[in-house]
Design a protein around this motif. Structure first.
Motif, PDB file in Angstrom:
ATOM      1  N   ILE A   1      40.866  36.502  46.014  1.00 25.69           N
ATOM      2  CA  ILE A   1      40.012  36.382  44.761  1.00 25.69           C
ATOM      3  C   ILE A   1      40.299  35.313  43.885  1.00 25.69           C
ATOM      4  CG2 ILE A   1      38.766  37.612  42.964  1.00 25.69           C
ATOM      5  CD1 ILE A   1      39.344  40.097  44.154  1.00 25.69           C
ATOM      6  N   PRO A   2      39.914  34.028  43.958  1.00 25.48           N
ATOM      7  CA  PRO A   2      40.097  32.963  42.929  1.00 25.48           C
ATOM      8  C   PRO A   2      40.042  33.360  41.597  1.00 25.48           C
ATOM      9  CG  PRO A   2      38.327  32.209  44.569  1.00 25.48           C
ATOM     10  CD  PRO A   2      38.573  33.626  44.541  1.00 25.48           C
ATOM     11  N   VAL A   3      41.008  32.811  40.628  1.00 20.16           N
ATOM     12  CA  VAL A   3      41.179  32.892  39.134  1.00 20.16           C
ATOM     13  C   VAL A   3      39.579  32.811  38.638  1.00 20.16           C
ATOM     14  CG1 VAL A   3      42.116  32.295  37.197  1.00 20.16           C
ATOM     15  CG2 VAL A   3      43.374  32.503  39.083  1.00 20.16           C
ATOM     16  N   GLY A   4      39.241  33.614  37.807  1.00 18.61           N
ATOM     17  CA  GLY A   4      37.989  33.345  37.158  1.00 18.61           C
ATOM     18  C   GLY A   4      36.621  33.883  37.952  1.00 18.61           C
ATOM     19  N   THR A   5      37.113  34.641  39.032  1.00 16.92           N
ATOM     20  CA  THR A   5      35.900  35.315  39.829  1.00 16.92           C
ATOM     21  C   THR A   5      35.301  36.521  38.920  1.00 16.92           C
ATOM     22  OG1 THR A   5      36.895  34.667  41.894  1.00 16.92           O
ATOM     23  CG2 THR A   5      35.068  36.301  41.887  1.00 16.92           C
ATOM     24  N   SER A   6      33.914  36.330  38.835  1.00 13.86           N
ATOM     25  CA  SER A   6      33.041  37.350  38.059  1.00 13.86           C
ATOM     26  C   SER A   6      33.147  38.637  38.844  1.00 13.86           C
ATOM     27  CB  SER A   6      31.777  36.991  37.909  1.00 13.86           C
ATOM     28  OG  SER A   6      31.023  36.883  39.284  1.00 13.86           O
ATOM     29  N   SER A   7      32.764  39.635  38.527  1.00 16.00           N
ATOM     30  CA  SER A   7      32.656  41.121  38.994  1.00 16.00           C
ATOM     31  C   SER A   7      31.828  40.984  40.258  1.00 16.00           C
ATOM     32  CB  SER A   7      32.336  42.192  38.134  1.00 16.00           C
ATOM     33  OG  SER A   7      31.114  41.852  37.162  1.00 16.00           O
ATOM     34  N   GLU A   8      30.578  40.518  39.984  1.00 15.66           N
ATOM     35  CA  GLU A   8      29.758  40.321  41.250  1.00 15.66           C
ATOM     36  C   GLU A   8      30.266  39.343  42.306  1.00 15.66           C
ATOM     37  OE1 GLU A   8      29.221  39.415  37.815  1.00 15.66           O
ATOM     38  OE2 GLU A   8      27.613  41.033  37.200  1.00 15.66           O
ATOM     39  N   GLY A   9      30.885  38.443  41.824  1.00 17.32           N
ATOM     40  CA  GLY A   9      31.656  37.285  42.920  1.00 17.32           C
ATOM     41  C   GLY A   9      32.497  38.186  43.662  1.00 17.32           C
ATOM     42  N   ARG A  10      33.321  39.223  43.247  1.00 18.08           N
ATOM     43  CA  ARG A  10      34.117  39.979  43.603  1.00 18.08           C
ATOM     44  C   ARG A  10      33.646  40.838  44.690  1.00 18.08           C
ATOM     45  NH1 ARG A  10      37.147  41.501  38.446  1.00 18.08           N
ATOM     46  NH2 ARG A  10      35.843  43.518  38.561  1.00 18.08           N
ATOM     47  N   ILE A  11      32.586  41.339  44.425  1.00 19.58           N
ATOM     48  CA  ILE A  11      31.791  42.275  45.135  1.00 19.58           C
ATOM     49  C   ILE A  11      31.250  41.857  46.484  1.00 19.58           C
ATOM     50  CG2 ILE A  11      29.691  44.270  45.690  1.00 19.58           C
ATOM     51  CD1 ILE A  11      32.292  45.074  43.875  1.00 19.58           C
ATOM     52  N   VAL A  12      30.664  40.356  46.211  1.00 18.82           N
ATOM     53  CA  VAL A  12      30.230  39.757  47.555  1.00 18.82           C
ATOM     54  C   VAL A  12      31.300  39.523  48.358  1.00 18.82           C
ATOM     55  CG1 VAL A  12      29.518  37.336  47.946  1.00 18.82           C
ATOM     56  CG2 VAL A  12      28.634  38.480  46.117  1.00 18.82           C
ATOM     57  N   LEU A  13      32.582  38.988  47.774  1.00 23.22           N
ATOM     58  CA  LEU A  13      33.722  38.788  48.619  1.00 23.22           C
ATOM     59  C   LEU A  13      34.126  40.174  49.462  1.00 23.22           C
ATOM     60  CD1 LEU A  13      35.841  36.477  46.447  1.00 23.22           C
ATOM     61  CD2 LEU A  13      34.655  35.901  48.435  1.00 23.22           C
ATOM     62  N   PHE A  14      34.231  41.251  48.729  1.00 22.38           N
ATOM     63  CA  PHE A  14      34.673  42.496  49.371  1.00 22.38           C
ATOM     64  C   PHE A  14      33.632  42.745  50.501  1.00 22.38           C
ATOM     65  CE2 PHE A  14      36.949  44.010  45.348  1.00 22.38           C
ATOM     66  CZ  PHE A  14      38.193  43.835  46.019  1.00 22.38           C
ATOM     67  N   LYS A  15      32.442  42.461  50.555  1.00 18.71           N
ATOM     68  CA  LYS A  15      31.188  43.269  51.077  1.00 18.71           C
ATOM     69  C   LYS A  15      31.462  42.309  52.626  1.00 18.71           C
ATOM     70  CE  LYS A  15      27.762  45.144  48.221  1.00 18.71           C
ATOM     71  NZ  LYS A  15      26.390  45.369  47.822  1.00 18.71           N
ATOM     72  N   THR A  16      31.842  41.077  52.597  1.00 15.46           N
ATOM     73  CA  THR A  16      31.928  40.277  53.649  1.00 15.46           C
ATOM     74  C   THR A  16      33.034  41.213  54.655  1.00 15.46           C
ATOM     75  OG1 THR A  16      34.046  39.036  53.159  1.00 15.46           O
ATOM     76  CG2 THR A  16      31.622  38.214  52.596  1.00 15.46           C
ATOM     77  N   THR A  17      33.818  42.078  54.289  1.00 13.89           N
ATOM     78  CA  THR A  17      34.598  42.706  55.104  1.00 13.89           C
ATOM     79  C   THR A  17      34.001  44.042  55.680  1.00 13.89           C
ATOM     80  OG1 THR A  17      35.540  44.260  53.404  1.00 13.89           O
ATOM     81  CG2 THR A  17      36.477  42.204  53.457  1.00 13.89           C
ATOM     82  N   ASN A  18      32.858  44.521  55.342  1.00 14.84           N
ATOM     83  CA  ASN A  18      32.280  45.786  55.880  1.00 14.84           C
ATOM     84  C   ASN A  18      33.130  46.892  55.888  1.00 14.84           C
ATOM     85  OD1 ASN A  18      30.051  44.284  56.840  1.00 14.84           O
ATOM     86  ND2 ASN A  18      31.201  43.516  58.611  1.00 14.84           N
ATOM     87  N   SER A  19      33.924  47.147  54.853  1.00 16.06           N
ATOM     88  CA  SER A  19      34.897  48.118  54.379  1.00 16.06           C
ATOM     89  C   SER A  19      34.146  49.213  53.638  1.00 16.06           C
ATOM     90  CB  SER A  19      35.971  47.595  53.834  1.00 16.06           C
ATOM     91  OG  SER A  19      36.627  46.658  54.246  1.00 16.06           O
ATOM     92  N   SER A  20      34.547  50.326  53.581  1.00 15.02           N
ATOM     93  CA  SER A  20      33.727  51.493  52.788  1.00 15.02           C
ATOM     94  C   SER A  20      34.498  51.550  51.575  1.00 15.02           C
ATOM     95  CB  SER A  20      34.017  52.747  53.766  1.00 15.02           C
ATOM     96  OG  SER A  20      35.127  52.916  54.111  1.00 15.02           O
ATOM     97  N   ARG A  21      35.720  51.072  51.488  1.00 19.12           N
ATOM     98  CA  ARG A  21      36.123  51.253  50.074  1.00 19.12           C
ATOM     99  C   ARG A  21      36.907  49.982  49.843  1.00 19.12           C
ATOM    100  NH1 ARG A  21      33.502  55.142  49.935  1.00 19.12           N
ATOM    101  NH2 ARG A  21      34.330  57.415  49.248  1.00 19.12           N
ATOM    102  N   TYR A  22      36.959  49.477  48.597  1.00 23.58           N
ATOM    103  CA  TYR A  22      37.527  48.294  47.974  1.00 23.58           C
ATOM    104  C   TYR A  22      38.749  48.711  47.094  1.00 23.58           C
ATOM    105  CZ  TYR A  22      32.985  46.542  49.122  1.00 23.58           C
ATOM    106  OH  TYR A  22      31.836  46.509  50.064  1.00 23.58           O
ATOM    107  N   TYR A  23      39.972  48.230  47.509  1.00 22.45           N
ATOM    108  CA  TYR A  23      40.859  48.249  46.330  1.00 22.45           C
ATOM    109  C   TYR A  23      41.097  46.943  45.593  1.00 22.45           C
ATOM    110  CZ  TYR A  23      44.104  52.017  48.404  1.00 22.45           C
ATOM    111  OH  TYR A  23      44.415  53.365  48.746  1.00 22.45           O
TER     112      TYR A  23
END
Length: 240
Positions: free
Chosen positions: A108-130
């Motif tokens: 997660i790059p510095v300054g990434t928004s909460s929406e941006g984080r979720i977009v990155l997380f969703k690329t993994t097809n995981s059911s939970r995000y730490y």
């Protein structure tokens, strides 16, 4: 975790401050802490929120200060040249994998928004995000090395809803007690306690209740109120 120094410093120099300039620390590898067994597929991301990194005063590779015999501070950075957040993420992910967890690290790059984080997380097809948030993390080494930290771990579900969050902070002399014997021991203790927190563990279970759907508050707003230490009833009242 390995600690490396360049120039002619010895391993003890980080404590004795005899060779402060040019030191680097390697946070890569895996740490040693146990976790509860889980079959949930998890994505793990670490975001650097240290104010001096966000505002550009320090680089994302900054890990602390090493002082000369005269107390002059010199920046210490990661030995790889990679951001500290990515190295800590790799460290924690490695520990989780050693204990059988299916983990994908997300950078997660510095300054990434909460929406941006979720977009990155969703690329993994995981059911939970730490989500690990570093609001403070640095060592300051002179006569005695001190670790300053303010870290939280949150569990977020696939829809972006917050399930649980846990924060820990401190200003600890390394070598002062067994779980702060050195930097490696401190990291195992700090992140082991976060991962094994009962609320964090429960949030990995299927059907865990979301904390994010409280009135009109967003995940980030709830996280911020929790960081401030507000109890659940006050958060719910504020989000009506």
């Amino acid at each position: 975790m390995r600690i490396h120094h360049i120039s002619l410093c010895t391993v003890s120099a980080i404590v004795l401050t005899g060779c402060a300039f040019g030191q680097r620390v390697d946070y890569r590898g895996s740490s040693d802490f146990s976790i509860p067994a889980t079959k949930v597929v998890v994505a793990l991301g670490t975001q650097d929120e240290r104010p001096y990194v966000v505002n550009g005063d320090k680089q994302a590779t900054f890990v602390g200060l090493s002082r000369s015999l005269y107390g002059i501070p010199y920046n210490v950075n990661t030995s790889s040249g990679e951001p500290l957040a990515d190295e800590i993420g790799s460290l924690v992910a490695g520990a989780l994998r050693k204990n059988g967890a299916n983990v994908t690290q997300v950078k997660i790059p510095v300054g990434t928004s909460s929406e941006g984080r979720i977009v990155l997380f969703k690329t993994t097809n995981s059911s939970r995000y730490y989500l690990i948030e570093l609001r403070e993390w640095k060592t300051d080494t002179y006569a005695n090395p001190i670790l300053y930290y303010d870290v939280s771990l949150s569990v977020i579900d696939g829809s972006g809803s917050l399930l649980a969050t846990k924060n820990t902070k401190g200003e600890d002399k390394l070598g002062s007690r067994p779980n702060r014997a050195n930097l490696s021991t401190a990291i195992s203790s700090i992140f082991g306690e976060l991962i094994n927190d009962s609320a964090i563990v429960s949030a990995l279970e299927p059907g865990a209740a979301s904390e994010a759907k409280i009135g009109g508050c967003s995940v980030d707003q709830i996280l911020e109120m929790k960081k401030l230490g507000l109890p659940e009833d006050r958060i719910k009242a504020a989000c009506k």
